[in-house]
Design a protein around this motif. Structure first.
Motif, PDB file in Angstrom:
ATOM      1  N   LEU A 217      20.609 -57.040 -10.726  1.00  0.00           N
ATOM      2  CA  LEU A 217      19.417 -57.732 -10.942  1.00  0.00           C
ATOM      3  C   LEU A 217      19.032 -58.687 -10.275  1.00  0.00           C
ATOM      4  O   LEU A 217      19.708 -59.607  -9.633  1.00  0.00           O
ATOM      5  N   GLY A 218      17.574 -58.575  -9.921  1.00  0.00           N
ATOM      6  CA  GLY A 218      16.960 -59.427  -8.628  1.00  0.00           C
ATOM      7  C   GLY A 218      16.415 -60.717  -9.502  1.00  0.00           C
ATOM      8  O   GLY A 218      15.414 -60.295 -10.122  1.00  0.00           O
ATOM      9  N   LEU A 219      16.767 -61.627  -9.241  1.00  0.00           N
ATOM     10  CA  LEU A 219      15.963 -62.991  -9.685  1.00  0.00           C
ATOM     11  C   LEU A 219      14.926 -63.405  -8.659  1.00  0.00           C
ATOM     12  O   LEU A 219      15.095 -63.267  -7.385  1.00  0.00           O
ATOM     13  N   LYS A 220      14.013 -63.938  -8.962  1.00  0.00           N
ATOM     14  CA  LYS A 220      12.909 -64.371  -8.239  1.00  0.00           C
ATOM     15  C   LYS A 220      13.403 -65.837  -7.580  1.00  0.00           C
ATOM     16  O   LYS A 220      13.995 -66.585  -8.421  1.00  0.00           O
ATOM     17  N   TYR A 222      13.106 -69.288  -5.719  1.00  0.00           N
ATOM     18  CA  TYR A 222      12.149 -70.516  -5.444  1.00  0.00           C
ATOM     19  C   TYR A 222      13.014 -71.557  -4.793  1.00  0.00           C
ATOM     20  O   TYR A 222      14.297 -71.502  -4.578  1.00  0.00           O
ATOM     21  N   ARG A 235      15.476 -69.007 -19.283  1.00  0.00           N
ATOM     22  CA  ARG A 235      15.137 -68.244 -18.046  1.00  0.00           C
ATOM     23  C   ARG A 235      16.249 -68.316 -16.841  1.00  0.00           C
ATOM     24  O   ARG A 235      16.746 -69.408 -16.683  1.00  0.00           O
ATOM     25  N   LEU A 236      16.207 -67.385 -16.091  1.00  0.00           N
ATOM     26  CA  LEU A 236      17.085 -67.418 -14.971  1.00  0.00           C
ATOM     27  C   LEU A 236      16.017 -67.158 -13.465  1.00  0.00           C
ATOM     28  O   LEU A 236      15.424 -66.451 -13.660  1.00  0.00           O
ATOM     29  N   ILE A 237      16.522 -68.063 -12.564  1.00  0.00           N
ATOM     30  CA  ILE A 237      15.933 -67.975 -11.199  1.00  0.00           C
ATOM     31  C   ILE A 237      16.853 -68.225 -10.243  1.00  0.00           C
ATOM     32  O   ILE A 237      18.038 -68.408 -10.484  1.00  0.00           O
ATOM     33  N   TRP A 238      16.579 -67.937  -8.991  1.00  0.00           N
ATOM     34  CA  TRP A 238      17.245 -68.162  -7.648  1.00  0.00           C
ATOM     35  C   TRP A 238      16.705 -69.187  -7.025  1.00  0.00           C
ATOM     36  O   TRP A 238      15.537 -69.167  -6.400  1.00  0.00           O
ATOM     37  N   VAL A 248      22.333 -69.654  -8.520  1.00  0.00           N
ATOM     38  CA  VAL A 248      21.414 -69.144  -9.816  1.00  0.00           C
ATOM     39  C   VAL A 248      21.327 -70.187 -10.854  1.00  0.00           C
ATOM     40  O   VAL A 248      22.133 -71.060 -11.038  1.00  0.00           O
ATOM     41  N   TYR A 250      19.216 -72.160 -14.630  1.00  0.00           N
ATOM     42  CA  TYR A 250      18.661 -71.753 -15.884  1.00  0.00           C
ATOM     43  C   TYR A 250      17.916 -72.715 -16.381  1.00  0.00           C
ATOM     44  O   TYR A 250      18.246 -73.982 -16.061  1.00  0.00           O
ATOM     45  N   TRP A 256      16.144 -77.610 -14.743  1.00  0.00           N
ATOM     46  CA  TRP A 256      16.592 -76.526 -14.218  1.00  0.00           C
ATOM     47  C   TRP A 256      18.074 -76.838 -13.733  1.00  0.00           C
ATOM     48  O   TRP A 256      18.179 -77.736 -13.184  1.00  0.00           O
TER      49      TRP A 256
END
Length: 266
Positions: A217-220, A222, A235-238, A248, A250, A256
């Motif tokens: 799974l590739g997270l966008k 930021y 939501r999850l982000i990198w 990672v 959330y 966040w």
């Protein structure tokens, strides 16, 4: 003198004199009815100078020599108009419209608007395209619309056995690059292709609705200075430049948080 039941062709009687008259009358009917094609179906009055063999469908409200013959076949033969009353199922080509029409028992309708093609003859239907034994319905168009008749509308695809496939395939140049459906089992699968090999991205189990990722799974990504809005939560982000290294993270709806320890991204 008896006539045939469908085209009302005159029979030649036994020992009849001048048999050629009856025979020629029958040929005139056949000449007007067989391979039926008319020049026009919108006229209410006969053309001034018809040519021998010309055929028309007088429109409703016909006048003159066509009076009372609305929607019949009017054929100019031997210097006079002859009329044929159509029977249900007769097909006729209308030359000035380039359209095939059919008599439904009360009116001429476009053959493409026949109320039922059930089943379509031969099982093949092509719309601006040629159907074949694999693609029995083939459509070439900028769009296709399926509209709910009342409230709801369902697309349905049914397969015969669990190990079979029912799916949507998305193609370019008739090569499939995306596919989703029940592919080889009853889980909902999403696949992509490079044009040669297929890769399953994820599946949703039909027994429990659980989603299983089949690929990483590739997270966008930021930076801390460009984090997206925290709502909605979950939501999850990198985050690539967190103080403790790439993280990672959330969203809990208020900020966040690092997924490793629940502390705020810093």
């Amino acid at each position: 003198m008896p006539n045939s039941p469908n085209l009302v062709l005159p029979y030649i009687e036994a020992a009849q004199a001048q048999k050629h008259v009856t025979h020629n009358d029958g040929l005139r009917v056949l000449d007007a009815a067989v391979q039926l094609s008319v020049l026009d179906r919108d006229l209410t009055s006969p053309p001034a100078s018809p040519s021998d063999g010309d055929r028309y469908i007088p429109a409703s409200g016909a006048t003159g020599d066509w009076s009372g013959k609305d929607l019949n076949i009017a054929a100019w033969q031997d210097g006079a108009w002859a009329f044929l009353a159509p029977r249900e199922g007769w097909l006729c080509w209308v030359a000035d419209e380039d359209v095939l029409v059919v008599w439904d028992g009360s009116q001429w309708i476009d053959a493409g608007n026949v109320a039922s093609l059930n089943p379509a003859s031969g099982g093949l239907v092509g719309v601006n395209a040629t159907a074949d034994t694999t693609n029995r319905l083939s459509v070439t168009a900028p769009a296709a619309l399926f509209n709910a008749e009342v409230d709801n509308f369902n697309f349905k695809g049914n397969k015969s056995a669990v190990g079979d496939t029912v799916s949507f395939q998305l193609q370019q140049g008739f090569t499939t690059y995306g596919e989703f459906g029940l592919i080889g089992d009853n889980d909902l699968s999403f696949k992509v292709s490079d044009g040669t090999s297929f890769f399953t991205s994820f599946k949703i189990g039909n027994a429990d609705g659980e989603m299983a990722m089949e690929q990483p799974l590739g997270l966008k990504a930021y930076s801390k200075s460009s984090l997206p809005p925290v709502s909605p939560a979950g939501r999850l982000i990198w985050v690539w430049d967190d103080a403790d290294g790439a993280q990672v993270a959330y969203s809990d709806g208020g900020g966040w948080k690092r997924i490793k320890d629940g502390t705020a991204v810093a």
